[in-house]
Design a protein around this motif. Structure first.
Motif, PDB file in Angstrom:
ATOM      1  N   PRO A 253      -6.344  -3.264  -2.268  1.00  0.00           N
ATOM      2  CA  PRO A 253      -7.448  -3.231  -1.441  1.00  0.00           C
ATOM      3  C   PRO A 253      -7.361  -1.823  -0.471  1.00  0.00           C
ATOM      4  N   ASP A 254      -8.545  -1.211   0.030  1.00  0.00           N
ATOM      5  CA  ASP A 254      -8.584  -0.419   1.094  1.00  0.00           C
ATOM      6  C   ASP A 254      -7.553  -0.760   2.104  1.00  0.00           C
ATOM      7  N   PRO A 255      -6.744  -0.002   2.523  1.00  0.00           N
ATOM      8  CA  PRO A 255      -5.605  -0.632   3.521  1.00  0.00           C
ATOM      9  C   PRO A 255      -6.230  -0.449   5.104  1.00  0.00           C
ATOM     10  N   THR A 256      -7.589  -0.010   5.158  1.00  0.00           N
ATOM     11  CA  THR A 256      -8.390   0.051   6.362  1.00  0.00           C
ATOM     12  C   THR A 256      -9.000  -1.180   6.589  1.00  0.00           C
ATOM     13  N   THR A 257      -9.457  -1.688   5.697  1.00  0.00           N
ATOM     14  CA  THR A 257     -10.453  -2.863   5.599  1.00  0.00           C
ATOM     15  C   THR A 257     -10.020  -4.377   4.929  1.00  0.00           C
ATOM     16  N   GLY A 258      -8.986  -3.928   3.984  1.00  0.00           N
ATOM     17  CA  GLY A 258      -8.618  -5.015   3.120  1.00  0.00           C
ATOM     18  C   GLY A 258      -9.499  -5.494   2.184  1.00  0.00           C
ATOM     19  N   ARG A 259     -10.601  -4.699   1.880  1.00  0.00           N
ATOM     20  CA  ARG A 259     -11.650  -4.977   0.894  1.00  0.00           C
ATOM     21  C   ARG A 259     -11.766  -3.630   0.030  1.00  0.00           C
ATOM     22  N   GLY A 260     -12.552  -3.778  -1.164  1.00  0.00           N
ATOM     23  CA  GLY A 260     -13.072  -2.520  -2.099  1.00  0.00           C
ATOM     24  C   GLY A 260     -11.848  -1.837  -2.322  1.00  0.00           C
ATOM     25  N   GLY A 261     -12.050  -0.562  -2.401  1.00  0.00           N
ATOM     26  CA  GLY A 261     -10.874   0.207  -2.892  1.00  0.00           C
ATOM     27  C   GLY A 261     -11.440   1.825  -2.488  1.00  0.00           C
ATOM     28  N   ILE A 262     -10.191   2.680  -2.261  1.00  0.00           N
ATOM     29  CA  ILE A 262     -10.370   3.954  -2.212  1.00  0.00           C
ATOM     30  C   ILE A 262      -9.734   4.840  -3.100  1.00  0.00           C
ATOM     31  N   THR A 263      -9.852   6.101  -3.040  1.00  0.00           N
ATOM     32  CA  THR A 263      -9.218   7.159  -4.057  1.00  0.00           C
ATOM     33  C   THR A 263      -7.912   7.475  -3.509  1.00  0.00           C
ATOM     34  N   PRO A 264      -6.856   7.677  -4.538  1.00  0.00           N
ATOM     35  CA  PRO A 264      -5.828   8.704  -3.944  1.00  0.00           C
ATOM     36  C   PRO A 264      -5.910   9.654  -3.021  1.00  0.00           C
ATOM     37  N   ARG A 265      -6.921  10.285  -3.274  1.00  0.00           N
ATOM     38  CA  ARG A 265      -7.253  11.612  -2.398  1.00  0.00           C
ATOM     39  C   ARG A 265      -7.449  11.082  -0.936  1.00  0.00           C
TER      40      ARG A 265
END
Length: 160
Positions: A32-44
């Motif tokens: 998951p996105d490390p800032t929210t614990g949900r969803g996802g983010i790109t490597p960039r």
């Protein structure tokens, strides 16, 4: 400030050729996105998040943003950076610190893949960089006169 270092729902690929480009589209594969614990983010975006967190910034990236179907947040390509409390104008010191961060982000866009920034009622876009900072009108979604809608309480960062 120096910085180290196709989403499936993206209709057209975005490629930026700059000092660090080209920046080809990336999937939001960091879950998951490390800032929210949900969803996802790109490597960039993760690389940028890591740098910002190292410097003590508080971030929130992935969000469904149901009020704005064109937002980069649910695509994993955007973060909001908060110098203080959500909904409250930053103190003079918080604003000065954030202004310095924004200048660093703008200067590093060619290396980090930043597409655009919104801060304190203004927007800056790589593709319109020759125009400098322009007034932010809320994109037809947000009230630009409000503290949060005008991005007076946070920086919005979108990456390619």
């Amino acid at each position: 400030m120096s910085w180290n270092s196709r989403t499936p729902d993206l209709l057209e690929p975005v490629v930026f050729t700059g000092p660090g480009g080209p920046f080809l589209p990336e999937a939001a594969s960091i879950r998951p996105d490390p800032t929210t614990g949900r969803g996802g983010i790109t490597p960039r975006l993760l690389a940028l998040v890591a740098q910002l967190q190292t410097h003590g910034w508080r971030l929130s990236c992935w969000d469904p943003h149901q009020q704005n179907p064109h937002s980069d947040h649910p695509r994993g390509r955007a973060c909001d950076v908060f110098p203080g409390t959500v909904g409250v104008l930053p103190s003079r010191a918080e604003k000065a610190r954030t202004d310095n961060l924004v200048a660093g982000l703008q200067a590093s866009a060619g290396q980090t893949g930043i597409h655009y920034l919104i801060w304190y009622g203004r927007i800056w876009n790589v593709s319109r960089a020759d125009e400098g900072w322009r007034p932010y009108n809320g994109g037809g979604i947000y009230d630009p006169a409000s503290i949060t809608g005008g991005h007076y309480d946070h920086i919005h960062i979108s990456v390619y």
